[in-house]
Design a protein around this motif. Structure first.
Motif, PDB file in Angstrom:
ATOM      1  N   GLY A  98     -12.675 -44.330 -14.458  1.00 17.12           N
ATOM      2  CA  GLY A  98     -13.313 -45.673 -15.005  1.00 17.12           C
ATOM      3  C   GLY A  98     -12.946 -45.508 -16.302  1.00 17.12           C
ATOM      4  O   GLY A  98     -12.263 -46.570 -16.855  1.00 17.12           O
ATOM      5  N   ALA A  99     -13.599 -44.712 -17.292  1.00 17.71           N
ATOM      6  CA  ALA A  99     -13.524 -44.868 -18.468  1.00 17.71           C
ATOM      7  C   ALA A  99     -12.008 -44.621 -18.940  1.00 17.71           C
ATOM      8  O   ALA A  99     -11.421 -45.260 -19.995  1.00 17.71           O
ATOM      9  CB  ALA A  99     -14.182 -43.863 -18.979  1.00 17.71           C
ATOM     10  N   LEU A 100     -11.150 -43.535 -18.343  1.00 16.37           N
ATOM     11  CA  LEU A 100      -9.808 -43.451 -18.602  1.00 16.37           C
ATOM     12  C   LEU A 100      -8.910 -45.069 -18.565  1.00 16.37           C
ATOM     13  O   LEU A 100      -8.275 -45.500 -19.153  1.00 16.37           O
ATOM     14  CB  LEU A 100      -9.000 -42.423 -17.831  1.00 16.37           C
ATOM     15  N   LEU A 101      -9.197 -45.440 -17.331  1.00 17.38           N
ATOM     16  CA  LEU A 101      -8.805 -46.637 -17.119  1.00 17.38           C
ATOM     17  C   LEU A 101      -9.082 -47.903 -18.134  1.00 17.38           C
ATOM     18  O   LEU A 101      -8.073 -48.405 -18.570  1.00 17.38           O
ATOM     19  CB  LEU A 101      -9.022 -47.344 -15.661  1.00 17.38           C
ATOM     20  N   ALA A 102     -10.008 -48.012 -18.288  1.00 18.85           N
ATOM     21  CA  ALA A 102     -10.635 -48.869 -19.400  1.00 18.85           C
ATOM     22  C   ALA A 102      -9.918 -48.787 -20.732  1.00 18.85           C
ATOM     23  O   ALA A 102      -9.566 -49.928 -21.201  1.00 18.85           O
ATOM     24  CB  ALA A 102     -12.141 -48.965 -19.483  1.00 18.85           C
ATOM     25  N   GLU A 103      -9.948 -47.587 -21.124  1.00 22.61           N
ATOM     26  CA  GLU A 103      -9.192 -47.208 -22.405  1.00 22.61           C
ATOM     27  C   GLU A 103      -7.807 -47.715 -22.670  1.00 22.61           C
ATOM     28  O   GLU A 103      -7.197 -48.301 -23.335  1.00 22.61           O
ATOM     29  CB  GLU A 103      -9.461 -45.552 -22.783  1.00 22.61           C
ATOM     30  N   PHE A 104      -7.078 -47.218 -21.430  1.00 25.54           N
ATOM     31  CA  PHE A 104      -5.828 -47.301 -21.305  1.00 25.54           C
ATOM     32  C   PHE A 104      -5.369 -49.010 -21.009  1.00 25.54           C
ATOM     33  O   PHE A 104      -4.192 -49.478 -21.416  1.00 25.54           O
ATOM     34  CB  PHE A 104      -4.880 -46.425 -20.367  1.00 25.54           C
ATOM     35  N   GLU A 149     -11.637 -36.788 -25.336  1.00 23.99           N
ATOM     36  CA  GLU A 149     -12.954 -35.906 -25.610  1.00 23.99           C
ATOM     37  C   GLU A 149     -13.929 -36.867 -25.447  1.00 23.99           C
ATOM     38  O   GLU A 149     -15.199 -36.541 -24.883  1.00 23.99           O
ATOM     39  CB  GLU A 149     -12.836 -35.243 -27.126  1.00 23.99           C
ATOM     40  N   SER A 150     -13.858 -38.095 -25.878  1.00 15.89           N
ATOM     41  CA  SER A 150     -14.882 -39.090 -25.931  1.00 15.89           C
ATOM     42  C   SER A 150     -15.231 -39.397 -24.577  1.00 15.89           C
ATOM     43  O   SER A 150     -16.348 -39.582 -24.203  1.00 15.89           O
ATOM     44  CB  SER A 150     -14.577 -40.446 -26.853  1.00 15.89           C
ATOM     45  N   ILE A 151     -14.379 -39.636 -23.705  1.00 11.43           N
ATOM     46  CA  ILE A 151     -14.627 -39.833 -22.489  1.00 11.43           C
ATOM     47  C   ILE A 151     -15.555 -38.791 -21.631  1.00 11.43           C
ATOM     48  O   ILE A 151     -16.413 -39.061 -20.999  1.00 11.43           O
ATOM     49  CB  ILE A 151     -13.346 -40.505 -21.631  1.00 11.43           C
ATOM     50  N   LEU A 152     -15.023 -37.599 -21.774  1.00 12.99           N
ATOM     51  CA  LEU A 152     -15.822 -36.586 -21.363  1.00 12.99           C
ATOM     52  C   LEU A 152     -17.200 -36.173 -21.734  1.00 12.99           C
ATOM     53  O   LEU A 152     -18.087 -36.037 -21.172  1.00 12.99           O
ATOM     54  CB  LEU A 152     -15.142 -35.105 -21.819  1.00 12.99           C
ATOM     55  N   VAL A 153     -17.503 -36.592 -23.017  1.00 14.16           N
ATOM     56  CA  VAL A 153     -18.751 -36.632 -23.761  1.00 14.16           C
ATOM     57  C   VAL A 153     -19.702 -37.791 -22.932  1.00 14.16           C
ATOM     58  O   VAL A 153     -20.589 -37.364 -22.528  1.00 14.16           O
ATOM     59  CB  VAL A 153     -18.848 -36.839 -25.231  1.00 14.16           C
ATOM     60  N   SER A 167      -0.862 -48.372 -29.267  1.00 15.90           N
ATOM     61  CA  SER A 167      -0.669 -47.665 -30.545  1.00 15.90           C
ATOM     62  C   SER A 167      -1.820 -46.784 -30.926  1.00 15.90           C
ATOM     63  O   SER A 167      -1.854 -45.495 -31.575  1.00 15.90           O
ATOM     64  CB  SER A 167      -0.218 -48.535 -31.747  1.00 15.90           C
ATOM     65  N   ILE A 168      -2.998 -47.548 -30.586  1.00 22.37           N
ATOM     66  CA  ILE A 168      -4.233 -46.707 -30.961  1.00 22.37           C
ATOM     67  C   ILE A 168      -4.357 -45.560 -30.059  1.00 22.37           C
ATOM     68  O   ILE A 168      -5.061 -44.508 -30.291  1.00 22.37           O
ATOM     69  CB  ILE A 168      -5.556 -47.847 -30.888  1.00 22.37           C
ATOM     70  N   VAL A 169      -4.115 -46.064 -28.720  1.00 22.39           N
ATOM     71  CA  VAL A 169      -4.233 -44.827 -27.507  1.00 22.39           C
ATOM     72  C   VAL A 169      -3.374 -43.525 -27.910  1.00 22.39           C
ATOM     73  O   VAL A 169      -3.650 -42.457 -28.032  1.00 22.39           O
ATOM     74  CB  VAL A 169      -4.079 -45.468 -26.204  1.00 22.39           C
ATOM     75  N   ALA A 170      -2.013 -43.855 -28.391  1.00 30.39           N
ATOM     76  CA  ALA A 170      -1.183 -42.607 -28.864  1.00 30.39           C
ATOM     77  C   ALA A 170      -1.810 -42.042 -29.918  1.00 30.39           C
ATOM     78  O   ALA A 170      -1.728 -40.760 -30.028  1.00 30.39           O
ATOM     79  CB  ALA A 170       0.041 -43.382 -29.038  1.00 30.39           C
ATOM     80  N   MET A 171      -2.159 -42.627 -30.895  1.00 29.97           N
ATOM     81  CA  MET A 171      -2.812 -42.199 -32.145  1.00 29.97           C
ATOM     82  C   MET A 171      -4.192 -41.093 -31.942  1.00 29.97           C
ATOM     83  O   MET A 171      -4.208 -40.057 -32.277  1.00 29.97           O
ATOM     84  CB  MET A 171      -3.122 -42.960 -33.155  1.00 29.97           C
ATOM     85  N   LEU A 172      -5.057 -41.686 -30.931  1.00 31.43           N
ATOM     86  CA  LEU A 172      -6.201 -41.260 -30.684  1.00 31.43           C
ATOM     87  C   LEU A 172      -6.426 -40.524 -29.352  1.00 31.43           C
ATOM     88  O   LEU A 172      -7.389 -40.014 -28.971  1.00 31.43           O
ATOM     89  CB  LEU A 172      -7.423 -42.176 -30.716  1.00 31.43           C
ATOM     90  N   GLN A 173      -5.219 -40.261 -28.511  1.00 30.92           N
ATOM     91  CA  GLN A 173      -5.353 -39.736 -27.322  1.00 30.92           C
ATOM     92  C   GLN A 173      -6.118 -38.530 -27.046  1.00 30.92           C
ATOM     93  O   GLN A 173      -7.093 -38.406 -26.102  1.00 30.92           O
ATOM     94  CB  GLN A 173      -4.082 -39.602 -26.662  1.00 30.92           C
ATOM     95  N   PRO A 174      -6.150 -37.472 -27.826  1.00 30.89           N
ATOM     96  CA  PRO A 174      -7.010 -36.234 -27.786  1.00 30.89           C
ATOM     97  C   PRO A 174      -8.397 -36.725 -27.991  1.00 30.89           C
ATOM     98  O   PRO A 174      -9.356 -36.255 -27.211  1.00 30.89           O
ATOM     99  CB  PRO A 174      -6.446 -35.316 -28.629  1.00 30.89           C
TER     100      PRO A 174
END
Length: 124
Positions: free
Chosen positions: A4-10, A27-31, A16-23
């Protein structure tokens, strides 16, 4: 939670923000996803098992404690994950605002849940 968090982010974050901050976003989603598990385990380690099915009645106080501990774990984790993007002087404020937002959200949802349960009990 992770899916759910991955879907919401994407879906809701600019590409452009997703591409820049993807890693960092992963990590944020896992936390965020693991913070509740850490809170449940911390409470169990302290002698109170709050997992579902442990008691016949729902323990609202356990849920509130789990929510607060989870919020603090998430706030600390998010501050570490995004630490390279936050000015050191603002790090504590970022952590504080994460915690305040999570805890206010927790209280609001808990109040709505209690009200919904009371309404459903009256209708039975």
């Amino acid at each position: 939670m992770i899916l759910g968090a991955l879907l919401a982010e994407f879906l809701y974050t600019d590409a452009s923000i997703v591409a820049m901050l993807q890693p960092v976003l992963i990590e944020s989603i896992l936390v965020g996803a693991l913070s509740a598990y850490v809170a449940f385990e911390a409470l169990r380690f302290a002698g109170e098992n709050a997992y579902a099915g442990q008691n016949l009645r729902l323990q609202w106080t356990h849920l509130l404690v789990i929510g607060v501990v989870s919020s603090l774990v998430n706030s600390i984790g998010q501050s570490i994950v995004f630490g390279g993007f936050v000015m050191p002087d603002d790090a504590f404020l970022v952590l504080l605002f994460y915690a305040i937002g999570d805890i206010f959200g927790l209280v609001a949802i808990m109040l709505l849940a209690v009200a919904a349960f009371r309404v459903s009990e009256r209708e039975m």
